[in-house]
Design an enzyme around this catalytic site. Sequence first.
Site, PDB file in Angstrom:
ATOM      1  N   ARG A  88     -32.202  81.521  46.125  1.00 37.06           N
ATOM      2  CA  ARG A  88     -33.342  82.079  46.484  1.00 37.06           C
ATOM      3  C   ARG A  88     -33.477  81.649  48.044  1.00 37.06           C
ATOM      4  O   ARG A  88     -33.660  80.806  48.377  1.00 37.06           O
ATOM      5  CB  ARG A  88     -34.667  81.875  45.994  1.00 37.06           C
ATOM      6  N   HIS A 132     -41.582  84.681  54.318  1.00 41.05           N
ATOM      7  CA  HIS A 132     -41.849  83.340  54.070  1.00 41.05           C
ATOM      8  C   HIS A 132     -42.412  82.844  55.040  1.00 41.05           C
ATOM      9  O   HIS A 132     -41.725  81.927  55.940  1.00 41.05           O
ATOM     10  CB  HIS A 132     -40.269  82.720  53.553  1.00 41.05           C
ATOM     11  N   GLU A 177     -46.112  82.405  48.654  1.00 36.84           N
ATOM     12  CA  GLU A 177     -47.117  81.687  48.901  1.00 36.84           C
ATOM     13  C   GLU A 177     -48.246  82.284  50.116  1.00 36.84           C
ATOM     14  O   GLU A 177     -48.419  81.647  51.160  1.00 36.84           O
ATOM     15  CB  GLU A 177     -46.942  80.186  49.367  1.00 36.84           C
ATOM     16  N   ASN A 306     -44.875  78.574  42.077  1.00 38.84           N
ATOM     17  CA  ASN A 306     -44.561  77.446  42.728  1.00 38.84           C
ATOM     18  C   ASN A 306     -45.433  76.416  42.342  1.00 38.84           C
ATOM     19  O   ASN A 306     -46.674  76.490  42.547  1.00 38.84           O
ATOM     20  CB  ASN A 306     -44.581  77.594  44.303  1.00 38.84           C
ATOM     21  N   TYR A 308     -46.234  72.006  42.827  1.00 34.42           N
ATOM     22  CA  TYR A 308     -45.848  70.484  43.253  1.00 34.42           C
ATOM     23  C   TYR A 308     -46.949  69.651  42.686  1.00 34.42           C
ATOM     24  O   TYR A 308     -46.169  68.622  42.271  1.00 34.42           O
ATOM     25  CB  TYR A 308     -45.964  70.657  44.756  1.00 34.42           C
ATOM     26  N   GLU A 383     -40.273  77.555  42.924  1.00 29.63           N
ATOM     27  CA  GLU A 383     -40.264  76.304  43.897  1.00 29.63           C
ATOM     28  C   GLU A 383     -41.000  75.302  43.165  1.00 29.63           C
ATOM     29  O   GLU A 383     -41.972  75.160  42.385  1.00 29.63           O
ATOM     30  CB  GLU A 383     -40.878  76.410  45.212  1.00 29.63           C
TER      31      GLU A 383
END
Length: 482
Positions: A88, A132, A177, A306, A308, A383
């Site tokens: 990606r 992005h 995002e 995504n 984290y 991600e």
Amino acid sequence: MPVPSNPVTPATAPVTFPPAFLWGAATSAYQIEGAVREGGRTPSIWDTFSHTPGKTAGGETGDIAVDHYHRYREDVALMAELGLNAYRFSVSWSRVQPTGRGPAVQVGLDFYRRLVDDLLERGIKPAVTLYHWDLPQELEDAGGWPERDTALRFAEYARMVAEALGDRVEQWITLNEPWCSAFLGYASGVHAPGRTDPPASLRAAHHLNLAHGLGTQALRAILPARNSVAVSLNSCVARPLSPTPEDLAAVRRIDDLANGVFHGPMLHGAYPETLLTATAKVTDWSYVLDGDLRAIHQPLDALGLNYYTPSLVSAAEPQRGSPDADGHGASDHSPWPGADDVAFHQTPGDRTEMGWTIDSTGLHELIMRYRREAPGLPVYITENGAAYDDKPGHDGRVHDPERIAYLHGHLAAVRRAITDGADVRGYFLWSLMDNFEWAYGYGKRFGAVYVDYATLARTPKSSALWYGQAARTGTLPEPGEV
């Protein structure tokens, strides 16, 4: 009934993925490409921001980054050697349509044509992200994402890239995002363009939504029917500090601002009423025009998630947390417009170099949420990864057992979600290699491949070898096996 010899228990059973599962890595244009003045490319907001004193750690910029523009063949060969079957990457808007207006520049598109061709020749499936975070600076000078015209310009840009790559790229992502673009860029100011204007941040969020919808329409007008169109959201897993009604209301507030502001119109065709009420003192939402929500609510082929770390929130009280604890960088201005009555807290547990708590249960929770919220919509983890203070050892190798443990835990959470009925079709590790980590400069290393920033030499870390073995076999090695 006889007991089988050497029984395999659930605790020791191998974690195996479906045969068609995509094992990828992800990057973004400004973080890796460099060559910011070549081929007609004009400045983006990140060029301007990173060259503004005090905006990035050490004044570092993406001027050279890791020079992927000149070294892409080496990087593709490295992916193939590791055994990845998907990659990606994002397209630099300023590289293919300088200033964000006018005709496409073929030399810029040719770079991405060559990259895609090289990936396909090595059996690696390209996934293109159109945006992005690197808006052409001239569009920002004209008002940026708070202005409706930027969404119209994005649709035109999407059409240009689709015309160039649509015959060879099957997976397309409109935005990465958009929460960061809107609220870190226009509310807290820790990301480009560095503005601190809460009403503008909500206008930006709406026009990013509109860009997604118009961009999706532009893609579908060009792409073959087999192609997939998605969006990548960094949806927040918000948890209450306590089960009190006040803390549960704080979770609702953050969930609306982090998640509902995007997936509401994208997936359901409406903004949450609770969001509109909570932000009424910030904006009247009069920029949402007739037809906007229909344009935004386009059918998707997949959803990119995504993830984290989770967030821990409560109602704000003296000595009870701070907006600065949300993990999105220090600023005197909050990225949460209309949520001054919400406090963030450090979640317990081990942390990465970013200060983010390691909690793979949040990824499972996020996947299962969207299984309920958008049933039948396939999911890709676009991600997931961790930053650590990686350094070569005396043998020249880079050992990063912490990252291996992180990946094992999060990939196992993905597999649990699949077992629980979620349609997860791929995982893109963030990131393929160390790179320019936005306002943190080069101090935070997310890569599975180590980059010596003095020489730009690439060295696969032990996590890259571990992940490559998982990609080749479809089964997670134990953390200490590679």
